[in-house]
Design an enzyme around this catalytic site. Structure first.
Site, PDB file in Angstrom:
ATOM      1  N   LYS A   1      -9.076   5.785 -19.553  1.00 32.75           N
ATOM      2  CA  LYS A   1      -9.338   6.279 -20.656  1.00 32.75           C
ATOM      3  C   LYS A   1      -8.301   6.100 -21.677  1.00 32.75           C
ATOM      4  O   LYS A   1      -7.911   5.315 -21.800  1.00 32.75           O
ATOM      5  CB  LYS A   1      -9.933   7.627 -20.461  1.00 32.75           C
ATOM      6  CG  LYS A   1     -11.176   7.787 -19.300  1.00 32.75           C
ATOM      7  CD  LYS A   1     -12.254   7.269 -19.530  1.00 32.75           C
ATOM      8  CE  LYS A   1     -13.104   6.928 -18.260  1.00 32.75           C
ATOM      9  NZ  LYS A   1     -13.543   8.329 -17.695  1.00 32.75           N
TER      10      LYS A   1
ATOM     11  N   ARG B   1       0.903  -1.216  -0.045  1.00 31.99           N
ATOM     12  CA  ARG B   1      -0.244  -0.060  -0.091  1.00 31.99           C
ATOM     13  C   ARG B   1       0.845   1.274  -0.110  1.00 31.99           C
ATOM     14  O   ARG B   1       0.843   2.273  -0.709  1.00 31.99           O
ATOM     15  CB  ARG B   1      -1.032   0.053   1.398  1.00 31.99           C
ATOM     16  CG  ARG B   1      -1.759   1.300   1.339  1.00 31.99           C
ATOM     17  CD  ARG B   1      -2.963   1.324   2.333  1.00 31.99           C
ATOM     18  NE  ARG B   1      -2.842   0.324   3.312  1.00 31.99           N
ATOM     19  CZ  ARG B   1      -2.118   0.558   4.366  1.00 31.99           C
ATOM     20  NH1 ARG B   1      -1.526   1.651   4.631  1.00 31.99           N
ATOM     21  NH2 ARG B   1      -2.206  -0.533   5.606  1.00 31.99           N
TER      22      ARG B   1
ATOM     23  N   TYR C   1     -17.352  16.076 -15.198  1.00 32.48           N
ATOM     24  CA  TYR C   1     -17.627  14.370 -15.103  1.00 32.48           C
ATOM     25  C   TYR C   1     -18.815  14.568 -13.943  1.00 32.48           C
ATOM     26  O   TYR C   1     -18.664  14.758 -13.007  1.00 32.48           O
ATOM     27  CB  TYR C   1     -16.687  13.632 -14.941  1.00 32.48           C
ATOM     28  CG  TYR C   1     -16.677  12.277 -14.812  1.00 32.48           C
ATOM     29  CD1 TYR C   1     -17.222  11.405 -15.801  1.00 32.48           C
ATOM     30  CD2 TYR C   1     -16.579  11.820 -13.518  1.00 32.48           C
ATOM     31  CE1 TYR C   1     -17.229  10.229 -15.893  1.00 32.48           C
ATOM     32  CE2 TYR C   1     -16.968  10.224 -13.508  1.00 32.48           C
ATOM     33  CZ  TYR C   1     -17.356   9.512 -14.557  1.00 32.48           C
ATOM     34  OH  TYR C   1     -17.433   8.167 -14.349  1.00 32.48           O
TER      35      TYR C   1
ATOM     36  N   ASP D   1      -8.387  18.172 -14.379  1.00 34.16           N
ATOM     37  CA  ASP D   1      -8.658  17.077 -14.810  1.00 34.16           C
ATOM     38  C   ASP D   1      -8.227  16.764 -16.158  1.00 34.16           C
ATOM     39  O   ASP D   1      -9.020  17.356 -16.974  1.00 34.16           O
ATOM     40  CB  ASP D   1     -10.216  16.717 -14.453  1.00 34.16           C
ATOM     41  CG  ASP D   1     -10.493  15.200 -15.000  1.00 34.16           C
ATOM     42  OD1 ASP D   1      -9.622  14.621 -15.751  1.00 34.16           O
ATOM     43  OD2 ASP D   1     -11.596  14.691 -14.579  1.00 34.16           O
TER      44      ASP D   1
HETATM   45  C1  PLP Z   1     -14.141   8.748 -16.190  1.00 28.72           C
HETATM   46  C2  PLP Z   1     -13.920   9.876 -15.846  1.00 28.72           C
HETATM   47  C3  PLP Z   1     -13.603  10.262 -14.320  1.00 28.72           C
HETATM   48  C4  PLP Z   1     -13.649   9.172 -13.333  1.00 28.72           C
HETATM   49  O1  PLP Z   1     -12.722   8.101 -13.609  1.00 28.72           O
HETATM   50  P1  PLP Z   1     -12.877   6.577 -12.980  1.00 28.72           P
HETATM   51  O2  PLP Z   1     -11.490   5.970 -13.574  1.00 28.72           O
HETATM   52  O3  PLP Z   1     -14.026   6.130 -13.760  1.00 28.72           O
HETATM   53  O4  PLP Z   1     -13.127   6.410 -11.662  1.00 28.72           O
HETATM   54  C5  PLP Z   1     -13.116  11.512 -14.051  1.00 28.72           C
HETATM   55  N1  PLP Z   1     -12.925  12.543 -14.956  1.00 28.72           N
HETATM   56  C6  PLP Z   1     -13.196  12.356 -16.131  1.00 28.72           C
HETATM   57  C7  PLP Z   1     -13.063  13.448 -17.124  1.00 28.72           C
HETATM   58  C8  PLP Z   1     -13.633  11.074 -16.565  1.00 28.72           C
HETATM   59  O5  PLP Z   1     -13.841  10.792 -17.825  1.00 28.72           O
END
Ligand code: PLP
Length: 385
Positions: A198, A49, A101, A173
């Site tokens: 992604k 961890r 998101y 983000d």
């Molecule tokens: C998918 C997404 C998230 C969340 O991420 P997870 O891996 O699904 O927890 C946060 N911000 C954006 C822009 C996203 O597309």
């Protein structure tokens, strides 16, 4: 190692060779704990961890790619966000871009509100409007650019300058762009977040999150939070991400070329009411995006005219798959108001422009003619005669 370009860093950055064996891929150190040679005599690791060599290689890689002090890998994008937002204290407020998101919105409105950590939706597209929203309790701003799902663009440099004048932490983000297309720390941000699920992973086969911080102070704080809250990325998933990142450059070149062609196709189609894609010179975010990113990225959203039925459109797509998520090699489509953004209350969705007719496309790396043919036949079938 000597190189000057991100295409090379994607492959050789961070810790890319296993020092002990010379393996050209970092092994999956599938272990929870590590032998200590005596009391207090650790070989650099004590418990997975706290630190694991596979995860550490990934963390060093993303830190280098974003140009930050340190990287942190988490079990999902939302786990990374949770850790970063845990830097805030009770009574603090965070300003968020007006279309973020859905899960980010839910995390703030349904979880962090329990701890009296509050949010205000702010129009970060307009720096002057943003500055007016800064009340004494505001301690951070969380930006998405392009913001999901309307692809609105925020001037990261302008917002960072204003935010820093007021002592705010700037969090970006960068999921939709990745460091290959946009590097927020160079534009003034303090922390970069990723849903690595992604584009960084790129193959729709792993859920992961990453955070990169600019300063040693933030690195120390986030390392403490990561170890204390424990939402870490497992070794196997860390390996998958390192593997995915190696091909990020070639994948994105193809993704973006396909997206540019698809955006052009949609713009010219008589059935289409609106197209949101910051790579189009006619898009309202085009100029700002061009200053801060390599191109318009991959994500497109659009609306069909009122005499087209979107249920019929979705049901008739054959190649393009109706699914949540984005950023994989395969083309995906989603309906933000009932899927990714369903956790945002209807009146807020309406206010920020997420209509029930909005369709979001994540263009894959298939042959562009096949993608456009699929859109073409599904649009044609969806016309209400
Ligand atoms: C998918 C997404 C998230 C969340 O991420 P997870 O891996 O699904 O927890 C946060 N911000 C954006 C822009 C996203 O597309």
């Amino acid at each position: 190692m000597s190189y000057n370009n991100i295409e090379t860093a994607l492959i050789h950055g961070g810790i890319s060779i296993d020092e002990r064996t010379g393996a050209v891929n970092i092994p999956i150190y599938q272990t929870s704990t590590f032998k200590q040679d005596g009391l207090g005599k650790m070989r650099g690791y004590e418990y997975s961890r706290t630190g694991n060599p596979t995860r550490e290689a990934l963390e060093a890689l993303i830190a280098e790619l974003e140009g930050g002090q340190a990287g942190f890998a988490f079990a999902s994008g939302l786990a990374a966000e949770t850790a970063v937002l845990s830097l805030l204290n009770t009574g603090d407020r965070v300003l968020i871009s007006s279309n973020v998101y859905g899960g980010t919105f839910r995390l703030l409105s349904k979880v962090f509100d329990h701890f009296d950590i509050n949010y205000t939706i702010s129009d970060t597209e307009d720096p002057a409007a943003f500055e007016k929203d800064i009340t004494p309790d505001v301690k951070a701003v969380l930006i998405e650019s392009p913001a999901n799902p309307l692809m609105t663009i925020t001037d990261i440099r302008a917002i960072s300058e204003i935010a820093h004048k007021h002592g705010l932490l700037v969090i970006v983000d960068n999921t939709f762009m990745t460091p290959y297309l946009q590097r927020p720390l160079e534009l003034g941000a303090d922390i970069v977040l990723h849903s690595a699920t992604k584009y960084l992973g790129g193959h729709s086969d792993v859920v992961a999150g990453l955070a990169v911080v600019k300063t040693p102070e933030l690195a120390e704080k986030l390392a403490f939070i990561q170890n204390s809250t424990g939402g870490v990325l497992p070794p196997f998933d860390s390996f998958l991400l390192i593997r995915g990142i190696k091909t990020l450059g070639v994948r994105l070149d193809r993704h973006v070329a396909n997206a540019e062609a698809a955006a052009k196709y949609l713009t010219e189609h008589s059935a289409v009411k609106s197209v949101h894609y910051p790579g189009l010179p006619t898009d309202k975010g085009y100029e700002v995006n061009k200053r801060q990113a390599k191109n318009g990225g991959v994500m497109i959203s659009f609306e069909l005219k009122d005499n087209y039925d979107i249920n019929t459109f979705f049901e008739n797509l054959e190649l393009i798959t109706l699914a949540e998520s984005l950023g994989g090699v395969e083309s995906l489509v989603c309906h933000p108001s009932s899927m990714t953004h369903a956790s945002i209350p209807e009146e807020i969705r309406k206010k920020v422009g997420i209509t029930d007719g909005l369709i979001r496309l994540s263009i894959g790396i298939e042959n562009i003619d096949d993608i456009l043919n699929d859109l073409d036949q599904a649009i044609a079938k969806s016309e209400v005669k």
